[in-house]
Design a protein around this motif. Structure first.
Motif, PDB file in Angstrom:
ATOM      1  N   VAL A  36      43.941  22.532  -0.969  1.00 39.40           N
ATOM      2  CA  VAL A  36      42.924  21.608  -1.443  1.00 39.40           C
ATOM      3  C   VAL A  36      43.259  20.243  -0.863  1.00 39.40           C
ATOM      4  O   VAL A  36      44.388  19.775  -0.988  1.00 39.40           O
ATOM      5  CB  VAL A  36      42.876  21.540  -2.984  1.00 39.40           C
ATOM      6  N   GLU A  37      42.281  19.650  -0.162  1.00 44.42           N
ATOM      7  CA  GLU A  37      42.430  18.325   0.424  1.00 44.42           C
ATOM      8  C   GLU A  37      41.507  17.373  -0.317  1.00 44.42           C
ATOM      9  O   GLU A  37      40.524  17.797  -0.925  1.00 44.42           O
ATOM     10  CB  GLU A  37      42.000  18.314   1.891  1.00 44.42           C
ATOM     11  N   GLU A  38      41.807  16.108  -0.193  1.00 42.88           N
ATOM     12  CA  GLU A  38      40.863  15.102  -0.664  1.00 42.88           C
ATOM     13  C   GLU A  38      40.294  14.432   0.566  1.00 42.88           C
ATOM     14  O   GLU A  38      41.017  13.908   1.406  1.00 42.88           O
ATOM     15  CB  GLU A  38      41.543  14.075  -1.566  1.00 42.88           C
ATOM     16  N   GLN A  39      38.968  14.469   0.689  1.00 39.15           N
ATOM     17  CA  GLN A  39      38.276  13.839   1.799  1.00 39.15           C
ATOM     18  C   GLN A  39      37.181  12.960   1.212  1.00 39.15           C
ATOM     19  O   GLN A  39      36.317  13.444   0.483  1.00 39.15           O
ATOM     20  CB  GLN A  39      37.672  14.889   2.738  1.00 39.15           C
ATOM     21  N   ALA A  40      37.230  11.686   1.530  1.00 38.16           N
ATOM     22  CA  ALA A  40      36.256  10.711   1.027  1.00 38.16           C
ATOM     23  C   ALA A  40      36.146  10.780  -0.493  1.00 38.16           C
ATOM     24  O   ALA A  40      35.057  10.721  -1.052  1.00 38.16           O
ATOM     25  CB  ALA A  40      34.895  10.920   1.693  1.00 38.16           C
ATOM     26  N   GLY A  41      37.284  10.936  -1.148  1.00 41.67           N
ATOM     27  CA  GLY A  41      37.333  10.964  -2.600  1.00 41.67           C
ATOM     28  C   GLY A  41      36.847  12.251  -3.238  1.00 41.67           C
ATOM     29  O   GLY A  41      36.696  12.331  -4.450  1.00 41.67           O
ATOM     30  N   GLU A  42      36.600  13.267  -2.439  1.00 38.98           N
ATOM     31  CA  GLU A  42      36.079  14.541  -2.939  1.00 38.98           C
ATOM     32  C   GLU A  42      37.084  15.653  -2.641  1.00 38.98           C
ATOM     33  O   GLU A  42      37.588  15.759  -1.530  1.00 38.98           O
ATOM     34  CB  GLU A  42      34.745  14.847  -2.237  1.00 38.98           C
ATOM     35  N   PRO A  43      37.383  16.536  -3.622  1.00 37.65           N
ATOM     36  CA  PRO A  43      38.264  17.664  -3.328  1.00 37.65           C
ATOM     37  C   PRO A  43      37.564  18.664  -2.416  1.00 37.65           C
ATOM     38  O   PRO A  43      36.356  18.908  -2.555  1.00 37.65           O
ATOM     39  CB  PRO A  43      38.559  18.275  -4.696  1.00 37.65           C
ATOM     40  N   VAL A  44      38.310  19.219  -1.480  1.00 34.82           N
ATOM     41  CA  VAL A  44      37.782  20.173  -0.516  1.00 34.82           C
ATOM     42  C   VAL A  44      38.724  21.363  -0.464  1.00 34.82           C
ATOM     43  O   VAL A  44      39.928  21.200  -0.271  1.00 34.82           O
ATOM     44  CB  VAL A  44      37.669  19.534   0.889  1.00 34.82           C
ATOM     45  N   LEU A  45      38.179  22.557  -0.625  1.00 36.18           N
ATOM     46  CA  LEU A  45      38.958  23.782  -0.493  1.00 36.18           C
ATOM     47  C   LEU A  45      38.987  24.163   0.978  1.00 36.18           C
ATOM     48  O   LEU A  45      37.938  24.248   1.626  1.00 36.18           O
ATOM     49  CB  LEU A  45      38.310  24.911  -1.315  1.00 36.18           C
ATOM     50  N   VAL A  46      40.192  24.379   1.517  1.00 34.85           N
ATOM     51  CA  VAL A  46      40.346  24.767   2.913  1.00 34.85           C
ATOM     52  C   VAL A  46      40.860  26.202   2.948  1.00 34.85           C
ATOM     53  O   VAL A  46      41.963  26.490   2.473  1.00 34.85           O
ATOM     54  CB  VAL A  46      41.316  23.829   3.670  1.00 34.85           C
ATOM     55  N   LEU A  47      40.024  27.090   3.489  1.00 37.09           N
ATOM     56  CA  LEU A  47      40.367  28.499   3.633  1.00 37.09           C
ATOM     57  C   LEU A  47      40.708  28.740   5.095  1.00 37.09           C
ATOM     58  O   LEU A  47      39.872  28.514   5.977  1.00 37.09           O
ATOM     59  CB  LEU A  47      39.177  29.373   3.214  1.00 37.09           C
ATOM     60  N   ARG A  48      41.950  29.180   5.353  1.00 38.79           N
ATOM     61  CA  ARG A  48      42.423  29.349   6.730  1.00 38.79           C
ATOM     62  C   ARG A  48      42.789  30.813   6.971  1.00 38.79           C
ATOM     63  O   ARG A  48      43.384  31.459   6.120  1.00 38.79           O
ATOM     64  CB  ARG A  48      43.635  28.465   6.987  1.00 38.79           C
ATOM     65  N   TYR A  49      42.454  31.284   8.177  1.00 41.44           N
ATOM     66  CA  TYR A  49      42.694  32.673   8.538  1.00 41.44           C
ATOM     67  C   TYR A  49      43.221  32.717   9.974  1.00 41.44           C
ATOM     68  O   TYR A  49      42.767  31.957  10.825  1.00 41.44           O
ATOM     69  CB  TYR A  49      41.402  33.488   8.460  1.00 41.44           C
ATOM     70  N   VAL A  50      44.139  33.644  10.226  1.00 38.64           N
ATOM     71  CA  VAL A  50      44.693  33.826  11.566  1.00 38.64           C
ATOM     72  C   VAL A  50      44.223  35.157  12.127  1.00 38.64           C
ATOM     73  O   VAL A  50      44.328  36.194  11.461  1.00 38.64           O
ATOM     74  CB  VAL A  50      46.241  33.785  11.535  1.00 38.64           C
ATOM     75  N   ALA A  51      43.715  35.102  13.353  1.00 43.21           N
ATOM     76  CA  ALA A  51      43.258  36.295  14.060  1.00 43.21           C
ATOM     77  C   ALA A  51      43.559  36.122  15.544  1.00 43.21           C
ATOM     78  O   ALA A  51      42.819  35.432  16.251  1.00 43.21           O
ATOM     79  CB  ALA A  51      41.768  36.511  13.836  1.00 43.21           C
ATOM     80  N   PRO A  52      44.654  36.709  16.035  1.00 43.82           N
ATOM     81  CA  PRO A  52      45.000  36.558  17.455  1.00 43.82           C
ATOM     82  C   PRO A  52      43.885  37.004  18.400  1.00 43.82           C
ATOM     83  O   PRO A  52      43.796  36.517  19.531  1.00 43.82           O
ATOM     84  CB  PRO A  52      46.239  37.445  17.615  1.00 43.82           C
ATOM     85  N   GLU A  53      42.998  37.870  17.931  1.00 37.61           N
ATOM     86  CA  GLU A  53      41.913  38.383  18.775  1.00 37.61           C
ATOM     87  C   GLU A  53      40.922  37.315  19.213  1.00 37.61           C
ATOM     88  O   GLU A  53      40.161  37.535  20.148  1.00 37.61           O
ATOM     89  CB  GLU A  53      41.131  39.479  18.023  1.00 37.61           C
ATOM     90  N   ILE A  54      40.906  36.156  18.555  1.00 34.28           N
ATOM     91  CA  ILE A  54      39.936  35.115  18.942  1.00 34.28           C
ATOM     92  C   ILE A  54      40.475  34.192  20.038  1.00 34.28           C
ATOM     93  O   ILE A  54      39.758  33.303  20.482  1.00 34.28           O
ATOM     94  CB  ILE A  54      39.452  34.283  17.734  1.00 34.28           C
ATOM     95  N   ALA A  55      41.693  34.400  20.477  1.00 33.82           N
ATOM     96  CA  ALA A  55      42.274  33.560  21.535  1.00 33.82           C
ATOM     97  C   ALA A  55      41.358  33.562  22.761  1.00 33.82           C
ATOM     98  O   ALA A  55      40.843  34.612  23.164  1.00 33.82           O
ATOM     99  CB  ALA A  55      43.665  34.048  21.902  1.00 33.82           C
TER     100      ALA A  55
END
Length: 123
Positions: A36-55
């Motif tokens: 969870v980040e704060e951007q411009a005073g608003e909480p933001v959920l950051v969902l991150r995924y790793v997929a070597p196939e997209i290289a």
């Protein structure tokens, strides 16, 4: 500077860890811990995924092939009681949030969670 925090609570929900299956493209990325980040005073959920196939060097998936996956990941992993704003990141390798890596392939989309699901915001 972007403020980072781990997912609120004792740990992320179980479905936010491990292999993700059943995406429209057929890609099977691995979920990284949500932030969870704060951007411009608003909480933001950051969902991150790793997929070597997209290289880029592999050429198996480009952005167009993954476009529907972003919405599916948001709908799958954004908690109903979490932040309204959701960022979904697909990357070919784990890149620490906020750090540049010119060798990495990263695709990012932004959504706003609503009563009917995730609405694409675009950048």
């Amino acid at each position: 500077m972007i403020g980072l925090a781990p997912y609120p609570g004792p740990r992320p929900p179980a479905h936010l860890a491990g292999l993700v299956e059943d995406l429209p493209s057929g890609l099977r990325p691995i979920a990284l811990p949500a932030l969870v980040e704060e951007q411009a005073g608003e909480p933001v959920l950051v969902l991150r995924y790793v997929a070597p196939e997209i290289a880029r060097a592999r050429g198996l998936y480009d952005y167009d092939a993954l476009a529907e996956d972003f919405l599916a990941l948001c709908a799958r992993d954004a908690e109903a009681d979490g932040p309204e704003k959701v960022i979904v990141v697909l990357q070919d390798r784990a890149v620490p949030r906020g750090q540049a890596n010119p060798d990495a392939t990263q695709y990012v989309e932004s959504f706003r969670r609503t009563a009917t699901g995730c609405d694409w915001e675009g950048f």
